[in-house]
Write a protein that holds these residues in place. Structure first.
Motif, PDB file in Angstrom:
ATOM      1  N   TYR A  36       0.901  -1.211   0.020  1.00  0.00           N
ATOM      2  CA  TYR A  36       0.042  -0.041  -0.092  1.00  0.00           C
ATOM      3  C   TYR A  36       0.816   1.336  -0.043  1.00  0.00           C
ATOM      4  CZ  TYR A  36      -3.259  -3.355   2.188  1.00  0.00           C
ATOM      5  OH  TYR A  36      -4.064  -4.459   2.194  1.00  0.00           O
ATOM      6  N   ARG A  37       2.025   1.462   0.543  1.00  0.00           N
ATOM      7  CA  ARG A  37       2.660   2.263   0.812  1.00  0.00           C
ATOM      8  C   ARG A  37       3.388   2.583  -0.520  1.00  0.00           C
ATOM      9  NH1 ARG A  37       5.711   0.829   5.300  1.00  0.00           N
ATOM     10  NH2 ARG A  37       3.969   1.633   6.464  1.00  0.00           N
ATOM     11  N   SER A  40       0.931   4.172  -2.812  1.00  0.00           N
ATOM     12  CA  SER A  40       0.701   5.469  -2.332  1.00  0.00           C
ATOM     13  C   SER A  40       1.715   6.383  -2.593  1.00  0.00           C
ATOM     14  CB  SER A  40       0.485   5.295  -0.757  1.00  0.00           C
ATOM     15  OG  SER A  40       0.157   6.619  -0.289  1.00  0.00           O
ATOM     16  N   LYS A  41       2.778   6.084  -2.756  1.00  0.00           N
ATOM     17  CA  LYS A  41       3.919   7.129  -3.065  1.00  0.00           C
ATOM     18  C   LYS A  41       3.943   7.276  -4.551  1.00  0.00           C
ATOM     19  CE  LYS A  41       6.720   6.377   0.886  1.00  0.00           C
ATOM     20  NZ  LYS A  41       8.030   5.489   1.354  1.00  0.00           N
ATOM     21  N   LYS A  42       3.614   6.332  -5.222  1.00  0.00           N
ATOM     22  CA  LYS A  42       3.815   6.256  -6.692  1.00  0.00           C
ATOM     23  C   LYS A  42       2.502   7.154  -7.326  1.00  0.00           C
ATOM     24  CE  LYS A  42       4.228   3.392 -11.074  1.00  0.00           C
ATOM     25  NZ  LYS A  42       4.389   2.391 -11.727  1.00  0.00           N
ATOM     26  N   PHE A  43       1.419   6.978  -6.788  1.00  0.00           N
ATOM     27  CA  PHE A  43       0.179   7.557  -7.312  1.00  0.00           C
ATOM     28  C   PHE A  43      -0.401   8.539  -6.678  1.00  0.00           C
ATOM     29  CE2 PHE A  43       0.247   3.049  -9.201  1.00  0.00           C
ATOM     30  CZ  PHE A  43       0.489   3.632 -10.579  1.00  0.00           C
ATOM     31  N   GLU A  47      -2.632   5.176   1.503  1.00  0.00           N
ATOM     32  CA  GLU A  47      -2.176   3.818   1.782  1.00  0.00           C
ATOM     33  C   GLU A  47      -3.742   3.060   2.038  1.00  0.00           C
ATOM     34  OE1 GLU A  47       0.578   3.221   4.852  1.00  0.00           O
ATOM     35  OE2 GLU A  47       1.784   4.652   3.898  1.00  0.00           O
ATOM     36  N   LYS A  48      -4.572   3.689   2.539  1.00  0.00           N
ATOM     37  CA  LYS A  48      -5.831   3.465   2.971  1.00  0.00           C
ATOM     38  C   LYS A  48      -6.741   2.864   1.648  1.00  0.00           C
ATOM     39  CE  LYS A  48      -8.469   2.020   6.732  1.00  0.00           C
ATOM     40  NZ  LYS A  48      -7.954   0.617   7.270  1.00  0.00           N
ATOM     41  N   SER A  49      -6.721   4.026   0.782  1.00  0.00           N
ATOM     42  CA  SER A  49      -7.320   3.984  -0.348  1.00  0.00           C
ATOM     43  C   SER A  49      -6.719   2.686  -1.126  1.00  0.00           C
ATOM     44  CB  SER A  49      -7.413   5.100  -1.236  1.00  0.00           C
ATOM     45  OG  SER A  49      -5.853   5.315  -1.665  1.00  0.00           O
TER      46      SER A  49
END
Length: 97
Positions: A36-37, A40-43, A47-49
């Motif tokens: 997730y992390r 999350s950083k890439k997009f 992280e929750k999404s």
């Protein structure tokens, strides 16, 4: 307003999901949060999404009569349009192998 998921985001999520599923089947330990992390950083989404999107992917798997990743209980409220997109991506990626 909620930002629509791009094909690139959905494909990255499905690829990560399939990688986790493969590791799980092989008995290789992994951290879902790490996935997730990274996504999350890439997009630039939380992280929750991504965690919730993975639960949507589990729902697609459940509807296809397949086992999902342990701990990613299927989340039913995936829109029919997104369901179809996820299903197509799973099929395409699995044909690559």
């Amino acid at each position: 307003m909620t930002k629509t998921w791009s094909d690139e985001e959905l494909e990255a999520a499905v690829r990560s999901y399939l990688e986790m599923k493969d590791k799980e089947l092989k008995g290789i330990k992994f951290s879902k949060v790490d996935y997730y992390r990274k996504l999350s950083k890439k997009f630039e989404r939380s992280e929750k999404s991504f965690e919730y999107r993975m639960q949507n992917i589990s729902f697609v798997f459940s509807q296809l009569g397949r086992e999902w990743v342990t701990g990613l209980k299927p989340a039913m409220n995936v829109g029919s349009h997104v369901f179809g997109r996820i299903d197509e991506i799973i099929e395409r990626i699995e044909k690559e192998k």
